[in-house]
Design a protein around this motif. Structure first.
Motif, short mmCIF file in Angstrom:
data_model
loop_
_atom_site.label_atom_id
_atom_site.label_comp_id
_atom_site.label_asym_id
_atom_site.label_seq_id
_atom_site.Cartn_x
_atom_site.Cartn_y
_atom_site.Cartn_z
N VAL A 199 -8.13 1.99 5.74
CA VAL A 199 -8.18 0.90 4.76
C VAL A 199 -7.23 -0.21 5.17
O VAL A 199 -7.58 -1.39 5.16
N ILE A 200 -6.01 0.14 5.54
CA ILE A 200 -5.00 -0.85 5.89
C ILE A 200 -5.43 -1.65 7.12
O ILE A 200 -5.22 -2.87 7.17
N LYS A 201 -6.07 -1.01 8.09
CA LYS A 201 -6.58 -1.73 9.27
C LYS A 201 -7.60 -2.79 8.89
O LYS A 201 -7.75 -3.79 9.57
N ARG A 202 -8.31 -2.57 7.80
CA ARG A 202 -9.35 -3.50 7.35
C ARG A 202 -8.83 -4.57 6.37
O ARG A 202 -9.57 -5.45 5.97
N PHE A 203 -7.56 -4.46 5.97
CA PHE A 203 -7.01 -5.43 5.03
C PHE A 203 -6.73 -6.73 5.79
O PHE A 203 -6.07 -6.72 6.83
N GLU A 204 -7.20 -7.85 5.26
CA GLU A 204 -7.19 -9.11 6.00
C GLU A 204 -5.97 -9.99 5.75
O GLU A 204 -5.82 -11.03 6.38
N GLY A 205 -5.09 -9.61 4.83
CA GLY A 205 -3.92 -10.43 4.54
C GLY A 205 -2.63 -9.72 4.90
O GLY A 205 -2.63 -8.69 5.55
N ASP A 206 -1.53 -10.32 4.46
CA ASP A 206 -0.23 -9.68 4.63
C ASP A 206 -0.14 -8.50 3.67
O ASP A 206 -0.66 -8.55 2.55
N CYS A 207 0.53 -7.47 4.11
CA CYS A 207 0.76 -6.31 3.25
C CYS A 207 1.93 -5.52 3.81
O CYS A 207 2.33 -5.70 4.95
N GLU A 208 2.45 -4.65 2.96
CA GLU A 208 3.47 -3.70 3.39
C GLU A 208 2.93 -2.30 3.14
O GLU A 208 2.01 -2.13 2.35
N VAL A 209 3.52 -1.33 3.81
CA VAL A 209 3.02 0.04 3.75
C VAL A 209 4.16 1.00 3.49
O VAL A 209 5.23 0.89 4.11
N LYS A 247 12.12 -0.31 -2.41
CA LYS A 247 12.10 -0.72 -3.81
C LYS A 247 10.79 -1.47 -4.08
O LYS A 247 10.35 -2.28 -3.26
N LEU A 248 10.19 -1.20 -5.24
CA LEU A 248 8.91 -1.82 -5.58
C LEU A 248 8.98 -2.68 -6.84
O LEU A 248 7.95 -3.14 -7.33
N LYS A 249 10.16 -2.91 -7.35
CA LYS A 249 10.32 -3.68 -8.58
C LYS A 249 9.63 -5.03 -8.45
O LYS A 249 9.86 -5.78 -7.50
N GLY A 250 8.74 -5.32 -9.42
CA GLY A 250 8.04 -6.60 -9.46
C GLY A 250 6.91 -6.76 -8.45
O GLY A 250 6.30 -7.82 -8.38
N ARG A 251 6.59 -5.72 -7.69
CA ARG A 251 5.56 -5.81 -6.65
C ARG A 251 4.20 -5.35 -7.16
O ARG A 251 4.09 -4.59 -8.11
N LYS A 252 3.16 -5.84 -6.49
CA LYS A 252 1.80 -5.35 -6.72
C LYS A 252 1.57 -4.21 -5.73
O LYS A 252 1.78 -4.37 -4.53
N PHE A 295 0.86 -1.17 0.00
CA PHE A 295 0.00 0.00 0.00
C PHE A 295 0.91 1.23 0.00
O PHE A 295 1.82 1.34 0.82
N VAL A 296 0.65 2.16 -0.93
CA VAL A 296 1.40 3.41 -0.97
C VAL A 296 0.41 4.55 -0.74
O VAL A 296 -0.41 4.85 -1.62
N GLY A 297 0.48 5.14 0.43
CA GLY A 297 -0.39 6.27 0.76
C GLY A 297 0.22 7.56 0.26
O GLY A 297 1.45 7.75 0.33
#
Length: 176
Positions: free
Chosen positions: A54-64, A90-95, A40-42
């Motif tokens: 939004v991030i508090k409601r995300f149910e899986g793994d994530c980075e911020v 670095k965000l190369k290859g990331r969603k 997630f990029v705010g």
């Protein structure tokens, strides 16, 4: 009615409506990114409250991560977007999921697109709390929209007028 600097603002979007819009976006993100680890990029400063909720409601793994871009002076856009604070990872290859407080002209998204192309991300989507279709002038897809609103100047829930109003829990529009 509230006064910020020299302008008056009237109630426009309630706290309950904002909560409902955030829940709608979060449900869609959970469905779309189930089992994945998106970044997630705010977009600061405005999206800090939306991003948090939004991030508090995300149910899986994530980075911020966050970027800070600027294009407004007073109540109008300058038409030029400046990167004030860049990415710290670095965000190369990331969603990537861009979290925006508001999309109006789309100029900020154009700069974000430029940054993400340089970063060589695998894919990115935009999630915004507020979308102004009348003002939007770009072709980037806005996949996740909380609320579509008219092209009015608003403050509250992260949005400001020359630094004031970000802390308001509901949204106000400029009194005409």
């Amino acid at each position: 009615m509230i006064q910020l600097h020299d302008l008056q603002f009237e109630p426009f979007i309630s706290e309950a409506e904002i909560e409902e819009a955030i829940a709608k976006v979060a449900i869609s993100l959970n469905e779309e990114y189930k089992g994945q680890n998106p970044v997630f990029v705010g977009v600061l400063n405005g999206a800090f409250m939306f991003a948090s909720d939004v991030i508090k409601r995300f149910e899986g793994d994530c980075e911020v991560s966050f970027v800070k871009l600027g294009s407004y002076e007073g109540t109008s856009t300058t038409g030029t977007v400046k990167t004030l604070v860049g990415l710290n990872q670095k965000l190369k290859g990331r969603k990537v999921i861009i979290l925006e407080d508001i999309v109006d002209t789309g100029n900020t998204l154009e700069e974000i697109n430029r940054i993400l192309e340089i970063e060589e991300v695998a894919d990115y989507q935009v999630a915004t709390l507020f979308f102004k279709p009348e003002a939007y002038k770009k072709d980037f897809e806005i996949k996740f929209k909380g609320l579509e609103i008219p092209n009015k100047f608003i403050v509250g829930y992260g949005l400001d007028y020359d630094g004031l109003g970000r802390n308001l829990t509901q949204v106000y529009k400029r009194k005409e």
